[in-house]
Design an enzyme around this catalytic site. Structure first.
Site, PDB file in Angstrom:
ATOM      1  N   LYS A  85       0.860  -1.196   0.000  1.00 13.66           N
ATOM      2  CA  LYS A  85       0.000   0.000   0.000  1.00 13.66           C
ATOM      3  C   LYS A  85       0.890   1.236   0.000  1.00 13.66           C
ATOM      4  O   LYS A  85       1.691   1.438   0.925  1.00 13.66           O
ATOM      5  CB  LYS A  85      -0.889   0.017   1.255  1.00 13.66           C
ATOM      6  CG  LYS A  85      -2.082  -0.911   1.155  1.00 13.66           C
ATOM      7  CD  LYS A  85      -2.927  -0.825   2.410  1.00 13.66           C
ATOM      8  CE  LYS A  85      -3.834   0.386   2.452  1.00 13.66           C
ATOM      9  NZ  LYS A  85      -4.616   0.418   3.716  1.00 13.66           N
TER      10      LYS A  85
HETATM   11  O1  G3P Z   1      -7.359   1.419   5.147  1.00  9.78           O
HETATM   12  C1  G3P Z   1      -7.424   2.604   5.907  1.00  9.78           C
HETATM   13  C2  G3P Z   1      -8.558   3.474   5.556  1.00  9.78           C
HETATM   14  O2  G3P Z   1      -9.695   2.663   5.581  1.00  9.78           O
HETATM   15  C3  G3P Z   1      -8.640   4.692   6.440  1.00  9.78           C
HETATM   16  O3  G3P Z   1      -9.647   4.576   7.386  1.00  9.78           O
HETATM   17  O4  G3P Z   1     -10.973   5.142   9.361  1.00  9.78           O
HETATM   18  O5  G3P Z   1      -8.629   5.964   9.184  1.00  9.78           O
HETATM   19  O6  G3P Z   1     -10.409   6.920   7.739  1.00  9.78           O
HETATM   20  P1  G3P Z   1      -9.935   5.736   8.470  1.00  9.78           P
END
Ligand code: G3P
Length: 227
Positions: A85
């Protein structure tokens, strides 16, 4: 269509893998930090729990050179089918291009805009992780942005799949899917919320009650033994 689990919690992975049709596990440094173990130790637990499901592991280097070194180490430790990633900024795009040339599989991440997704696709990323909720927090129409990215890939024959991410509720997930996202990654709580509903529980218990009125406590396999 694919559903990924967005977690580094080994117990959660085991539980959800039993129930849901999962295509893989996605993590990032913030998700891993919640587990409070060093990267290599926690990733071993994740890999073990995922038992063969593909992993998506994020790198943190600030230069393309550092990102390449991290990707090589991840592939060495967890296998070449581990998706690297990489956040889509200048150095990230440079790294994606180079890693695709070397045969790595890539999830371009931290995508808030169509422009980032376009460049990630052009660089050859396999997935583009579009930050659905984070866009909404900025008052960006994430449904429209997701739909536009899906159509721009389709229109120009790019094979990059939209991996919608950063969900806080199941309504957002369905919006992303209906906007055409070919994959979504969800925290376990959001995945559970798709089927945790008092009306479903009530329907199930009403059916059970009516069954029991006629057939008692025996199940269908127990009453059909004569066939
Ligand atoms: O894979 C990470 C992405 O889903 C970010 O999630 O909850 O940090 O906005 P969040």
């Amino acid at each position: 269509m694919e559903i990924f689990l967005d977690t580094a919690d080994a117990e959660e992975i085991r539980r959800c893998k039993e129930i849901y049709p999962l295509a893989g596990i996605t993590t990032n440094p913030s998700i891993l930090a919640k587990e409070k173990r060093r990267f290599s130790e926690q990733m071993e637990l994740v890999k073990d729990a995922a038992s063969g499901l593909p992993l998506h592991v994020q790198v943190t280097g600030e230069t393309a050179q550092a990102l390449l070194a991290e990707a090589e180490a991840i592939a060495e430790a967890f296998g070449k089918n581990t998706y690297i990633k990489i956040p889509v900024n200048r150095e990230g795009i440079k790294a994606i291009k180079e890693l695709k040339r070397k045969g790595f599989v890539i999830t371009a991440t931290a995508i808030y805009t169509r422009e980032q997704a376009f460049l990630a696709g052009m660089a050859g990323a396999d997935y583009a992780a579009v930050y659905y909720n984070r866009m909404q927090n900025l008052s960006i129409d994430s449904r429209q942005v997701t739909a536009d990215i899906v159509s721009l890939y389709r229109m120009h024959g790019m094979e990059t799949r939209v991996l919608a991410a950063s969900f806080k509720n199941c309504g957002q997930v369905l919006e992303a899917v209906l906007a055409g996202a070919q994959s979504v990654t969800l925290p376990a709580a959001v995945l559970d919320s798709m089927v945790d509903n008092a009306l479903i529980d009530k329907a199930v218990s009403d059916f059970k009650e009516d069954w029991t009125k006629i057939n008692g406590e025996k199940r269908i396999d127990e009453v059909l033994t004569q066939y």
